[in-house]
Design an enzyme around this catalytic site. Structure first.
Site, PDB file in Angstrom:
ATOM      1  CB  CYS A 143      -4.457  -0.216  -2.746  1.00 50.72           C
ATOM      2  SG  CYS A 143      -5.900  -0.579  -1.735  1.00 50.72           S
ATOM      3  CB  CYS A 177       1.657  -0.263  -1.405  1.00 54.96           C
ATOM      4  SG  CYS A 177       2.338   0.237   0.178  1.00 54.96           S
ATOM      5  CG  HIS A 178      -0.400  -3.204  -3.816  1.00 60.68           C
ATOM      6  ND1 HIS A 178       0.354  -4.309  -3.502  1.00 60.68           N
ATOM      7  CD2 HIS A 178      -1.106  -2.898  -2.695  1.00 60.68           C
ATOM      8  CE1 HIS A 178       0.101  -4.676  -2.249  1.00 60.68           C
ATOM      9  NE2 HIS A 178      -0.771  -3.827  -1.734  1.00 60.68           N
ATOM     10  CG  MET A 210      -2.016  -6.294   3.442  1.00 65.65           C
ATOM     11  SD  MET A 210      -2.300  -5.223   2.034  1.00 65.65           S
ATOM     12  CE  MET A 210      -4.051  -5.573   1.764  1.00 65.65           C
ATOM     13  CG  HIS A 229      11.511   9.028  -1.990  1.00 63.61           C
ATOM     14  ND1 HIS A 229      10.310   9.001  -2.656  1.00 63.61           N
ATOM     15  CD2 HIS A 229      11.342   9.887  -0.948  1.00 63.61           C
ATOM     16  CE1 HIS A 229       9.449   9.794  -2.051  1.00 63.61           C
ATOM     17  NE2 HIS A 229      10.045  10.352  -1.016  1.00 63.61           N
ATOM     18  CG  HIS A 289      11.709  10.721   3.609  1.00 65.63           C
ATOM     19  ND1 HIS A 289      11.739  12.097   3.667  1.00 65.63           N
ATOM     20  CD2 HIS A 289      10.736  10.394   2.718  1.00 65.63           C
ATOM     21  CE1 HIS A 289      10.807  12.588   2.853  1.00 65.63           C
ATOM     22  NE2 HIS A 289      10.193  11.578   2.270  1.00 65.63           N
TER      23      HIS A 289
END
Length: 570
Positions: free
Chosen positions: A73, A76-77, A114, A353, A395
């Site tokens: 997780c 992402c979080h 999610m 990124h 990307h």
């Protein structure tokens, strides 16, 4: 392309560790897989601070849930659950939602991206309940990592005065390749002329990138565990001469390139703690640490863990270009006087990124991947030039520079979330009408692209798709003819050419040219217990030229040619 399930082979991805999940409305499989990722912090000891308003948990339950969180997780979080590409999951939000609501969300997922951890079989009902209770606790904070902690890990294996004063081997170092052996924490140094392995060098876990000193003598690699290894290519057998850990999780390293400062400093950025450090380039001694914590570019809210993504060295000034993911800002770090460090902050877009230089090396183009934009910085003037709308989750790696028959000099990026390749004009002097605009949109095999590459001596543009759920797509590459971009791409069956006789994933990743620009290397990457290989393709004929197989080539992923990396040729 869409998918229903993602194979567990993606768990070993070097750039973004993923998990299996069922597809969600309006969210591509490669996108969700890339964003949901593991972290080396899963095994770091942290303080257990239970919120009295949260549901009760035993210490054992808390530790089990914490491990799951950092495995699945945190990508992402965020480490502190303040939100990154995923929503914030802090107790002020989660306690109000309550355990039943959170269980439903975790089990079934959401259309916004999610994953459905429960119905996909990744988490049991008991684990879903565990995670619902865990995210209502106070987030445990990993330890900081300052100068004292860095120096405790710093080793000068061979001091500068004891290193060779001249090259002690007969290798053509310009055509050497540094190949990441992800799951064993090593890099393979391969002679590009003979295709023979020179040495297998121990490094940090899952080396993310290899960078060269300005002189080309020293190779710097950084693992996801934030360990940097400095390899002297002049040694009879190139090997480590210095190492250091600059944090607990990291992705980027670079050295000074500006005239008069060549190889004076090295810099590395970490995911945790959120900071970057300037080091002596000869020894990796840490000299100056800079925190990236601060306000976001859009809402100007405080973010406690803005991770350092890519770093490049300017060719126009004594500056490092440091890209900070969560705040969406770039720091131009003037290293001419590190005791009185000057930093220019450039607002771009979230979440920064990877990126690369245009052909002139004046303009730096970087992906703000969740904003679906490419940002452009003028390194000569030290300012933002443009924000360009592109496809779903660009990307580029370093991107690809070539001369378009119609639009002149351009730079291209592929996308994780869709099959498009955006071609952007980069010549504001001779082609101002096309500069900083998407002049073409090519169509590749599908989503899941990680790297795109060409070479000044090539007429081909190579696009990989290792994150695509279709094995036929992930095991091949698309090749466009730069002289006829209206034509569909040719598809090369790279994995088939590898001739591996087992059932490995055989994902084809990262096209990389040799120095001469007449052959292209591809990693054919399978799991740790499966066979992998490197396939070399003749750029003129688009036919296989060589296959490198060796039991030591375990999970080969990124590979970097010394000359092209040293001179930013892509």
């Amino acid at each position: 392309m869409r998918m229903k399930t993602l194979t567990l082979a993606l768990l070993a991805l070097p750039w973004a560790t993923g998990v299996a999940f069922a597809q969600h409305k309006d969210v591509s499989a490669p996108e969700v897989n890339y964003q949901a990722g593991g972290s080396p912090l899963e095994n770091v000891e942290m303080h257990h601070d239970v919120n009295p308003k949260a549901p009760p948990m035993t210490k054992a339950e808390f530790e089990k849930a914490r491990k799951i969180y950092f495995e699945r997780c945190a990508g992402c979080h965020g480490v502190l659950r303040k939100g990154a590409t995923g929503k914030p999951l802090t107790p002020d939000i989660t306690i109000e939602k309550g355990t039943p609501y959170l269980e439903t969300f975790i089990k079934y997922g959401s259309p916004a991206g999610m994953p459905n951890w429960g119905t996909s079989g990744e988490l049991t009902d008991e684990e879903v309940n565990l995670m619902a209770r865990y995210i209502q606790q106070t987030p445990p904070q990993p330890p900081e990592f300052g100068l004292a902690e860095m120096k405790a890990t710093w080793k000068v294996i061979v001091p500068p005065e004891k290193r060779p004063t001249k090259k002690m081997n007969n290798y053509n170092l310009d055509n050497l390749f540094s190949v990441t052996l992800r799951d064993v924490g090593k890099v393979a140094l391969i002679d590009g002329d003979t295709k023979k392995i020179i040495n297998i060098v121990p490094t940090g876990y899952a080396v993310h990138i290899s960078r060269l000193s300005a002189s080309g003598r020293y190779l710097y690699v950084i693992g996801r565990d934030a360990k940097i290894n400095m390899i002297d290519l002049w040694m009879e057998k190139p090997d480590n001469v210095a190492e250091i850990r600059i944090g607990l999780e990291a992705r980027s390293v670079e050295t000074s390139k500006f005239k008069g400062y060549e190889d004076k400093y090295a810099i590395a950025g970490s995911y945790w703690p959120p900071q970057y450090v300037i080091m002596d380039a000869d020894t990796l001694e840490p000299l100056k640490i800079v925190s990236t914590r601060g306000m976001t570019v859009d809402t100007q809210e405080y973010h406690p863990e803005p991770r350092v993504a890519s770093i490049v060295a300017s060719h126009y000034r004594p500056e490092f270009v440091v890209n900070i993911k969560e705040t969406g800002k770039t720091h131009l770090v003037d290293y001419s006087d590190i005791d009185n460090l000057k930093i220019t902050e450039i607002p771009l877009a979230r979440f920064l990124h990877d990126g690369g230089w245009d052909a002139s090396k004046r303009y730096f183009l970087v992906a703000a991947n969740k904003s679906n934009k490419i940002a452009v910085i003028d390194a000569k003037e030290g300012k933002r030039v443009a924000l360009i709308d592109v496809g779903n989750i660009p990307h580029p790696g370093r991107g690809a520079n070539f001369v378009d028959p119609k639009y002149g000099p351009v730079w291209a990026t592929g996308h994780l979330g869709d099959e498009t390749i955006a071609v952007i004009g980069t010549d504001p002097e001779k082609h101002p009408q096309y500069a900083w605009k998407v002049v073409r949109t090519l169509k590749g095999q599908g989503g899941g692209n990680l790297f795109i590459k060409t070479h000044p001596k090539s007429k081909h543009l190579y696009v990989d798709t290792p994150l695509n759920p279709d094995p036929k797509v992930s095991q091949s590459v698309a090749v466009f003819d730069i002289t006829n971009l209206d034509a569909p791409p040719k598809i090369l069956p790279i994995a088939e050419w590898a001739g591996l006789d087992d059932d490995g994933a055989k994902r084809v990743v990262q096209p990389e040219f040799n120095k001469a620009g007449d052959e292209v290397w591809f990693s054919v990457w399978s799991a740790k217990d499966k066979k992998s290989a490197i396939v070399v393709v003749d750029d003129k004929t688009l036919q296989p030229k060589a296959v490198i197989k060796d039991p030591a080539l375990i999970t080969p992923t990124g590979h970097f040619n010394v000359y092209n990396t040293q001179h930013d040729v892509y």
